[in-house]
Design an enzyme around this catalytic site. Structure first.
Site, PDB file in Angstrom:
ATOM      1  N   HIS A 238       0.858  -1.179   0.000  1.00  0.00           N
ATOM      2  CA  HIS A 238       0.000   0.000   0.000  1.00  0.00           C
ATOM      3  C   HIS A 238       0.897   1.233   0.000  1.00  0.00           C
ATOM      4  O   HIS A 238       1.904   1.272   0.714  1.00  0.00           O
ATOM      5  CB  HIS A 238      -0.869  -0.034   1.272  1.00  0.00           C
ATOM      6  CG  HIS A 238      -2.008   0.919   1.275  1.00  0.00           C
ATOM      7  ND1 HIS A 238      -1.825   2.278   1.374  1.00  0.00           N
ATOM      8  CD2 HIS A 238      -3.346   0.713   1.211  1.00  0.00           C
ATOM      9  CE1 HIS A 238      -3.020   2.860   1.382  1.00  0.00           C
ATOM     10  NE2 HIS A 238      -3.952   1.947   1.272  1.00  0.00           N
ATOM     11  N   ARG A 258      -5.655  10.667  -0.987  1.00  0.00           N
ATOM     12  CA  ARG A 258      -5.272  10.970  -2.368  1.00  0.00           C
ATOM     13  C   ARG A 258      -6.500  11.218  -3.221  1.00  0.00           C
ATOM     14  O   ARG A 258      -6.519  12.083  -4.079  1.00  0.00           O
ATOM     15  CB  ARG A 258      -4.446   9.825  -2.970  1.00  0.00           C
ATOM     16  CG  ARG A 258      -3.139   9.558  -2.268  1.00  0.00           C
ATOM     17  CD  ARG A 258      -2.099   8.888  -3.165  1.00  0.00           C
ATOM     18  NE  ARG A 258      -2.600   7.864  -4.044  1.00  0.00           N
ATOM     19  CZ  ARG A 258      -2.794   6.585  -3.704  1.00  0.00           C
ATOM     20  NH1 ARG A 258      -2.518   6.174  -2.479  1.00  0.00           N
ATOM     21  NH2 ARG A 258      -3.234   5.703  -4.580  1.00  0.00           N
TER      22      ARG A 258
END
Length: 576
Positions: A238, A258
């Site tokens: 990740h 994000r």
């Protein structure tokens, strides 16, 4: 030495009390089959409860054109052609039923004004098919399953560490373990065993798994029982794990950060994603963002602590508080950091085992009679890149299917053959560790092993590093023979850590062996000495012991699914 061993008998034993194990136990109880579920941590704190983003099913509540076929095609496309098409089809077809089950048991899904289940985009999905409950989807699923298990009176023991699955003539007859608090031993006789004890991401230094979970227990239990592992080298890293504090290294910063417009910068202040995916930038796929970060750090443009910056401070405070409340709270608690004003220091973190125990695609049998594996412990669905939201639906679909299979198997059995030798071997292994008073410390060896895996088999690998990793691992394995185990007034955690370490060593060896054989770059698996995809390696790698790897062909993709496979734009979508 005199040992108190409690004998228990049940029709089906479930090892693991996360989403997969509980879903299987619920199905068995609903069918009237006797079941016992065992866990080594509180059921309310199982790893499933950490899953944030959502759960996939082609419900077509938001996009009427969505179908299970398109869900399957997207999953196969993103797997870099390593997912098993049969497994994928079973999950995609069974997904809507999985959501209906949760609804029936009271799961509080987010809904539209007219009552439809809301669905949102996750990257590389053609349509909106991710159902959710805030950013606590896994926690709500776990709560829903626990409540249903309680209603059905499913017996759950969540202080039992299973050390062996008991087998005679390639047929399961139960399991051996001990109580983490009292040390009391258990011999559990069962017609069938369902293994739902998670993956192996804890063998890296930075991981989204917490201490003492996902240490490879399921892998070791399966291999010692006569099972095999498939694609252990395929581990999803990740892109946004915290670096500090040390005891929480790897804790995830949700990808929503994000998705909402967070920017990635290196130590020079550059938005470096322009070098790696100028079109999608921060919304690129997990494997690409993790590789980009790794490259920036490796080439000397990382922060002092070996990370990069994720900055959301340019977003309106109200957006952060409304859309990223968990991220805001986590950083305040762990670092006294106000993300509305300061950037977050992150690095790639081991997140999900996409490989796992070898299972048959249609029913998840392991090839050992009476033993099944499900959830992150199993393999076949994700290939070399997992789509966000697919792991939670997999638990529900195969939890139900495997429970049905185990129920039929138990009911059909004419007799259960047991082996006093198998029980004696399991007992002797625990005895030997308890009488060990060697100089080696379990926690120190765990750290050495994690350092090796981080340095030698992280985001990017090469032949020399993997060979060095195997040599370092051999040294750790020798030192494991000299560990001292010291139960104390607080319980038998030290003994559990010793078994975790044994499991981690086996999982690490399988991972390094398979990573050496996969001489290509595909999805999550980056070989700096083999940068291209090798079509001859569009196979699964099956590990049956040190150095023993077979290449297993993958069934062809049905034509109706192949014609739906295409690269999906991630514009405006939260990727995975």
């Amino acid at each position: 030495m005199s040992i108190t061993e409690q004998q228990i008998a049940t029709s089906v034993l479930v090892i693991g009390t996360g989403g997969a194990g509980l879903r299987a136990a619920i199905e068995l109880a609903e069918q009237g089959v006797e079941v016992l579920a065992l866990g080594k941590r509180s059921r309310s704190d199982a790893h499933t409860s950490l899953a944030a983003g959502g759960i996939n099913a082609a419900l077509a509540t938001m996009d009427p054109d969505d179908t299970w076929q398109q869900h399957a095609a997207d999953t196969l496309q993103e797997s870099y052609l390593l997912a098993n098409p049969v497994t994928v089809q079973v999950v995609a077809q069974g997904a809507a039923r999985g959501i209906e089950d949760l609804e029936r048991w009271g799961m509080p899904f987010a809904r539209e004004a007219d009552g439809r289940i809301s669905q949102r985009f996750f990257g590389a999905h053609t349509y909106r098919r991710t159902a959710f409950a805030g950013d606590y989807t896994g926690l709500e699923i776990q709560r829903t399953l626990i409540n249903r298990a309680v209603q059905l009176g499913v017996p759950i023991l969540d202080t039992v560490y299973v050390t062996r699955i008991l087998v005679k003539d390639n047929t399961v007859f139960g399991a051996y373990g001990f109580d983490l608090t009292t040390g009391r031993r258990y011999v559990i006789h069962a017609d069938a065993v369902i293994l739902a004890a998670g993956g192996h991401t804890r063998i890296w230094r930075r991981t989204s798994s917490r201490r003492d979970e996902n240490t490879g227990d399921a892998f070791r239990l399966a291999v010692l029982a006569g099972g095999r592992l498939r694609d252990p080298e395929l581990v999803q890293f990740h892109p946004s794990g915290l670096i500090e504090p040390e005891n929480a290294a790897g804790t995830l910063v949700s990808e929503a950060a994000r998705g909402e417009g967070g920017r990635l910068r290196n130590a020079l202040g550059e938005r470096f994603m322009a070098r790696y995916d100028a079109e999608r930038m921060e919304l690129s796929t997990r494997d690409r963002v993790a590789l980009a970060e790794y490259t920036e750090i490796k080439e000397g443009r990382g922060t002092q602590n070996g990370g990069v910056w994720l900055d959301v401070s340019h977003l309106p405070r109200e957006t952060i508080m409304r859309r990223l409340p968990r991220v805001y709270q986590t950083l305040l608690e762990l670092q006294m950091l106000d993300i509305t004003k300061q950037p977050i220091e992150i690095a790639p973190t081991a997140h999900y085992s996409m490989g796992g125990v070898w299972v048959r695609p249609e029913d998840h049998g392991t090839g050992v009679d009476g033993l099944w594996a499900i959830g992150e412990a199993a393999s076949g669905l994700h290939g070399a890149n997992r789509l966000g939201g697919n792991s939670l639906i997999e638990l529900l679909v195969f939890g139900r299917i495997v429970a049905e299979e185990a129920a039929k198997y138990s009911i059909r059995r004419q007799a259960q053959l047991r082996s006093a030798d198998a029980v004696a071997e399991a007992r002797a292994e625990v005895d030997q560790l308890l009488t060990n008073d060697g100089p080696e410390n379990v926690r120190a060896l765990q750290r050495a092993l994690r350092d090796t895996m981080t340095a030698r088999a992280g985001v990017v690998r090469d032949e020399a590093g993997l060979q060095a990793g195997l040599a370092e691992l051999s040294d750790v394995e020798e030192r494991i023979k000299q560990i001292g185990v010291h139960p104390d007034i607080a319980g038998f955690q030290d003994l559990a850590h010793a078994f975790d370490l044994k499991a981690s060593a086996l999982a690490a060896r399988a991972t390094l062996d398979a990573a050496l054989v996969r001489r290509e770059t595909r999805g999550c698996h980056n070989r700096s000495d083999h940068l291209d995809l090798d079509e001859s390696l569009q196979v699964n790698l099956v590990w049956s012991g040190p150095g023993a790897i077979e290449k297993e062909p993958i069934p062809p993709i049905p034509a109706e699914l192949r014609q739906l496979m295409r690269h999906v734009s991630s514009d405006g979508k939260l990727v995975e």
